[in-house]
Design an enzyme around this catalytic site. Structure first.
Site, mmCIF file in Angstrom:
data_model
loop_
_atom_site.group_PDB
_atom_site.id
_atom_site.type_symbol
_atom_site.label_atom_id
_atom_site.label_comp_id
_atom_site.label_asym_id
_atom_site.label_seq_id
_atom_site.Cartn_x
_atom_site.Cartn_y
_atom_site.Cartn_z
ATOM 1 N N ASP A 12 9.997 -3.867 5.075
ATOM 2 C CA ASP A 12 9.390 -4.395 3.862
ATOM 3 C C ASP A 12 10.408 -4.196 2.731
ATOM 4 O OD1 ASP A 12 7.250 -5.243 2.072
ATOM 5 O OD2 ASP A 12 7.160 -3.136 1.460
ATOM 6 N N ASP A 14 9.611 -4.536 -1.407
ATOM 7 C CA ASP A 14 9.038 -3.876 -2.585
ATOM 8 C C ASP A 14 8.243 -2.643 -2.169
ATOM 9 O OD1 ASP A 14 9.460 -5.975 -4.905
ATOM 10 O OD2 ASP A 14 8.806 -7.099 -3.158
ATOM 11 N N ASP A 177 5.702 0.461 3.287
ATOM 12 C CA ASP A 177 4.983 1.436 2.459
ATOM 13 C C ASP A 177 3.498 1.152 2.342
ATOM 14 O OD1 ASP A 177 5.800 -0.918 0.838
ATOM 15 O OD2 ASP A 177 4.654 0.118 -0.716
#
Length: 231
Positions: A12, A14, A177
């Protein structure tokens, strides 16, 4: 437990590699002001990041993580266009890499792993961000939130990456995240590693049961070892 027999690491962006919230918040607030609405603190906008630009600006217009179903579609469409214009101007002004990201990525690449990005951010913003943060050339594949018909937590981007790299899902690891990353990995029957420091709506990522959960990016090196060549 060491994760072995993997060839491809999918990241991922961001909240995993990059703290992009300052620039996203600036673009959201410029958009809200453009439409005569009150801006929000960056700390508030942080909890809205992770589901793509449309959801982010819809949350901004709603003033809440839960999108107001009464929002006018015309307003949302107009605000999205304005937001994308504002964000394009500041995509890498204040964004920064999380600690140990670049060195860890280079170490993993040196070990023989192939690296890709799967993000819900619109694809056109990814390369400028990577360039601005010194990560150009590290990733072989980039899939944005608008690259395919579906985005995370749907497994389609992960399946697409497997096909592109010519590997099976069990030869890959999804690293992110938020629950979108972990749920996408589970749907694709792929191992996952969660990172606790990003944008996950104040939710404990452990409840989604990633294979590993770390608080520092360089902890990836403790489990991603002993890469083996495909048979």
């Amino acid at each position: 437990m060491i994760i072995v027999n993997k060839q491809v690491l999918l990241f991922d962006l961001d909240g995993t590699l990059v703290d992009s919230a300052p620039d996203l918040a600036a673009a959201v607030n410029q958009t809200l002001i453009h439409f005569d609405r009150e801006p929000f603190p960056e700390t508030t906008v942080r909890n809205w990041v992770g589901n793509g630009a449309l959801t982010l600006i819809s949350r901004g217009l709603s003033g809440d993580k839960n999108v107001d179903p009464r929002l006018s579609q015309t307003l949302v469409d107009d605000a999205l266009a304005v937001f994308l214009d504002f964000y394009e101007q500041c995509v890498c002004d204040k964004s920064k890499l999380y600690p140990n990201v670049k060195d860890t990525l280079l170490a993993l690449k040196a070990q023989g792993y192939r690296l890709g990005i799967i993000t819900n951010k619109p694809e056109k913003f990814v390369a400028p961000m990577l360039d601005g943060l010194g990560l150009a050339g590290i990733f072989e594949l980039i899939l944005g939130g608008d690259s395919l018909a579906e985005r995370k937590p749907h497994p389609l981007p992960l399946f697409t990456a497997c096909k592109w790299f010519e590997v099976s899902a069990d030869q890959c690891v999804m690293i992110g995240d938020s629950k979108n990353d972990i749920l996408a990995a589970k749907a694709a029957k792929m191992d996952s590693i969660g990172l606790t420091y990003g944008y996950n709506y104040d939710e404990d990522l452990a409840i989604h049961q990633p294979n590993h959960l770390f608080s520092d990016f360089n902890e990836l090196l403790s489990v991603l070892k002993d890469i083996q060549e495909p048979a």
